[in-house]
Design a protein around this motif. Structure first.
Motif, short mmCIF file in Angstrom:
data_model
loop_
_atom_site.label_atom_id
_atom_site.label_comp_id
_atom_site.label_asym_id
_atom_site.label_seq_id
_atom_site.Cartn_x
_atom_site.Cartn_y
_atom_site.Cartn_z
N ALA A 1 5.47 5.63 6.35
CA ALA A 1 5.42 4.48 5.80
C ALA A 1 6.62 3.38 6.37
N ASN A 2 7.85 4.33 5.34
CA ASN A 2 8.70 3.61 5.69
C ASN A 2 10.08 3.91 6.84
N GLU A 3 8.99 4.90 7.35
CA GLU A 3 9.99 4.22 8.91
C GLU A 3 9.11 3.73 10.18
N LEU A 4 7.75 2.26 9.76
CA LEU A 4 6.89 1.81 10.05
C LEU A 4 7.70 -0.04 9.50
N ILE A 5 8.14 0.36 8.30
CA ILE A 5 8.39 -0.88 7.46
C ILE A 5 9.10 -1.04 6.46
N PRO A 6 10.80 -1.69 5.92
CA PRO A 6 11.13 -1.25 4.59
C PRO A 6 9.76 -1.59 3.22
N PHE A 7 9.23 -2.45 3.64
CA PHE A 7 8.86 -2.89 2.37
C PHE A 7 6.87 -3.02 2.76
N PRO A 8 6.62 -1.42 2.33
CA PRO A 8 5.16 -1.87 2.55
C PRO A 8 4.45 -2.77 2.00
N ASP A 9 2.81 -3.11 2.41
CA ASP A 9 2.05 -3.38 1.68
C ASP A 9 1.75 -3.13 0.77
N GLY A 10 1.49 -3.15 -0.82
CA GLY A 10 1.61 -2.46 -1.78
C GLY A 10 -0.51 -1.90 -1.52
N ARG A 11 -1.26 -2.76 -0.94
CA ARG A 11 -2.57 -2.01 -0.95
C ARG A 11 -2.61 -0.95 0.10
N GLU A 12 -1.96 -1.19 1.12
CA GLU A 12 -1.69 -0.10 2.49
C GLU A 12 -0.91 0.56 1.92
N ILE A 13 -0.22 1.07 0.85
CA ILE A 13 0.61 1.92 1.06
C ILE A 13 -0.42 2.65 -0.26
N ASP A 14 -1.17 2.29 -1.26
CA ASP A 14 -2.15 2.81 -2.32
C ASP A 14 -2.68 3.41 -1.48
N VAL A 15 -3.99 2.81 -0.03
CA VAL A 15 -4.51 3.51 0.65
C VAL A 15 -3.93 4.25 1.31
N LEU A 16 -2.55 4.81 1.70
CA LEU A 16 -2.31 5.67 2.35
C LEU A 16 -1.97 7.00 1.39
N ILE A 17 -0.69 6.54 -0.14
CA ILE A 17 -0.76 7.77 -0.65
C ILE A 17 -1.59 8.92 -1.72
N SER A 18 -3.11 7.61 -1.91
CA SER A 18 -4.07 8.25 -2.36
C SER A 18 -4.26 9.75 -1.60
N THR A 19 -4.24 9.97 -0.39
CA THR A 19 -4.83 10.77 0.18
C THR A 19 -4.40 11.85 -0.17
N GLY A 20 -3.20 11.82 -0.52
CA GLY A 20 -2.39 13.45 -1.34
C GLY A 20 -3.22 14.07 -1.94
N GLU A 21 -3.92 13.77 -2.95
CA GLU A 21 -4.77 14.28 -3.93
C GLU A 21 -6.05 15.09 -2.81
N GLN A 22 -6.90 13.62 -2.73
CA GLN A 22 -8.13 13.91 -1.54
C GLN A 22 -7.93 14.85 -1.32
N VAL A 23 -7.21 16.02 -0.34
CA VAL A 23 -6.55 17.13 0.38
C VAL A 23 -6.74 18.14 -0.76
N SER A 24 -5.62 17.88 -1.59
CA SER A 24 -6.02 18.51 -2.68
C SER A 24 -7.60 19.08 -3.58
N VAL A 25 -7.96 18.06 -4.25
CA VAL A 25 -9.57 18.66 -4.44
C VAL A 25 -10.43 19.53 -3.67
#
Ligand code: ADP
Ligand code: ASP
Ligand code: MG
Length: 416
Positions: free
Chosen positions: A54-78
């Motif tokens: 995300a930081n490669e695209l924008i230094p301070f990404p929008d909070g809502r979008e970053i949560d959509v993004l980083i919650s995916t890590g746990e989706q893979v694991s479950v």
């Protein structure tokens, strides 16, 4: 029959081999006659990788979008853990936070769990399934995905354990339990058999990442016994529970460090009533938490104010401070990210003298300069240059002889 919530951290699900081990351990607990709910984190390094992307695209990404993004890590694991359990002939079902639902407020990136509805989990475990829940994520009242802050899967696990009235919440990680200090920094660190909620809360909030602070708050509030242990062996770990007599007998029980803070100094601030309120009021309005604050003695009606914030808030805080400094006619602003906070923690400190001088003496002997100090009833923290962190941790561990046994109340301090 007991109800057990087992949480596995990133290193415990780092690859398919380890995921199989997680599945086996959950099945073992089930076959021993327990109901089992598993909470998993993203595979090791995954959350960092997503944030970097995300930081490669924008230094301070929008909070809502970053949560959509980083919650995916746990989706893979479950899904993988659930598949592994099924591949071993047992029934399992995976859930994401919103499917439970785990309701939170809307503070993206550091959301608080407000409510957990455990009905689906109860139904599934009654039906003989091992339920696998994604850690770290929830859903707010608008239906948006939220995340609970770094290390937040611990909080998911304890919150589920509380709502299910589980007998124990087991936190499986890459060390054998809670130690007197980070065992990866100090080889003399000693594993604790038990630690009180209050001490663990203090240690977690001062940087001990083996448990997220909010997880300990939940555990204390709902009296959930938490067992921190290794996912690589069957050793008994550390029980986090209510304080008992034995625990009260120690003055210093742990050393912590935190490299996540930065300091901001405003120089030549006019020393008059209302200035601190104006400055820290503006920072609070931006929802930024300030940790330590010092104000120097004023000279000719001018003073310097220094305070610390978490590094991720440095940019935002500096912008706010720059504007206030301009308005009040302060001279300059300096920031410093190369700092660390080292702390000593212990409930017995309340009734013991000489602790601070032992701490300062140990740092002085290593030539480590103390930039800021703060104390509470059960902790003393010092801000130092970050390059000395590990040295300071080892020196303090040695000075308080934590490799042996924490000080008994009434015993004398070791001479510096
Ligand atoms: P997980 O991925 O399992 O959630 P974390 O990395 O969040 O694991 O937490 C475990 C790490 O916490 C350990 O590897 C250790 O380096 C660190 N740690 C820091 N202080 C302590 C302590 N006092 N006792 C145990 N571990 C500690
Ligand atoms: N995956 C998240 C993190 O890395 C949550 C967790 O591991 O507990 O912070
Ligand atoms: Mg963790």
């Amino acid at each position: 029959m007991a109800l057990i919530v087992q949480k596995y951290g990133g290193t415990s699900v780092a690859d398919s081999g380890r995921i199989k081990k997680v599945a086996q351990r959950a099945i073992r607990a089930k076959e021993a006659g327990n109901s089992v709910v598993v909470v998993v984190s993203a595979m090791a390094g995954e959350t960092d990788k997503l944030i970097k992307l995300a930081n490669e695209l924008i230094p301070f990404p929008d909070g809502r979008e970053i949560d959509v993004l980083i919650s995916t890590g746990e989706q893979v694991s479950v899904s993988l853990v659930s598949m592994a359990i099924k591949s071993m002939g047992h029934e399992a079902k995976s859930y994401l936070g919103y499917q439970i639902p785990i309701k939170t407020d809307s503070a993206y990136g550091k959301a608080r769990i407000t409510h957990v509805k455990p009905d689906k989990i109860v139904k599934d475990i009654k039906g003989g399934k091992i339920v696998v829940v994604a850690g770290f994520q929830g859903i707010d009242d608008q239906g948006d995905v939220t995340t609970l802050g770094r290390g937040g899967s611990d909080t998911t696990a304890v919150a589920l354990a509380a709502s299910l009235k589980a007998d124990v919440c087991e936190i499986f990680t890459d060390v054998d339990g809670v130690y007197t200090t980070d065992p990866n920094v100090c080889e003399k660190a000693r594993k604790l058999e038990k630690i009180s909620y209050d001490e663990m809360l203090e240690m977690a909030s001062l940087g001990t990442k083996v448990l997220q602070t909010r997880a300990v708050e939940f555990a204390k509030k709902y009296n959930v016994p938490v067992h921190v242990r290794s996912s690589f062996n069957d050793n008994i770990g550390t029980l986090v529970c209510r304080e008992d007599e034995e625990m009260e007998n120690t003055a210093v029980s742990g050393i912590t460090y935190d490299k996540n803070e930065a300091k901001i100094t405003i120089t030549k601030v006019p020393d008059k009533p209302g200035i601190a309120h104006r400055l820290f009021g503006a920072i609070a309005d931006a929802n930024i938490r300030v940790d330590m604050i010092i104000q120097n003695v004023s000279e000719e009606g001018l003073t310097d104010i220094t305070f610390t914030v978490v590094k991720t808030n440095l940019h935002k805080a500096t912008n706010i401070v720059r504007e206030i400094a301009r308005q009040i006619g302060a001279k300059d602003i300096n920031t410093d990210e190369n700092i660390a906070k080292v702390s000593i923690v212990g409930t017995g400190m309340r009734s013991h003298s000489g602790i601070a001088s032992t701490m300062f003496g140990a740092l002085a002997r290593e030539g480590i300069n103390i930039m800021m100090i703060s104390t509470s009833e059960i902790k003393i923290s010092c801000i130092i240059e970050s390059k000395y962190t590990e040295l300071a941790v080892r020196a303090l561990h040695e000075a308080f002889q934590l490799d042996k046994k924490a000080f008994a109340k009434g015993s004398s301090m070791p001479t510096p």
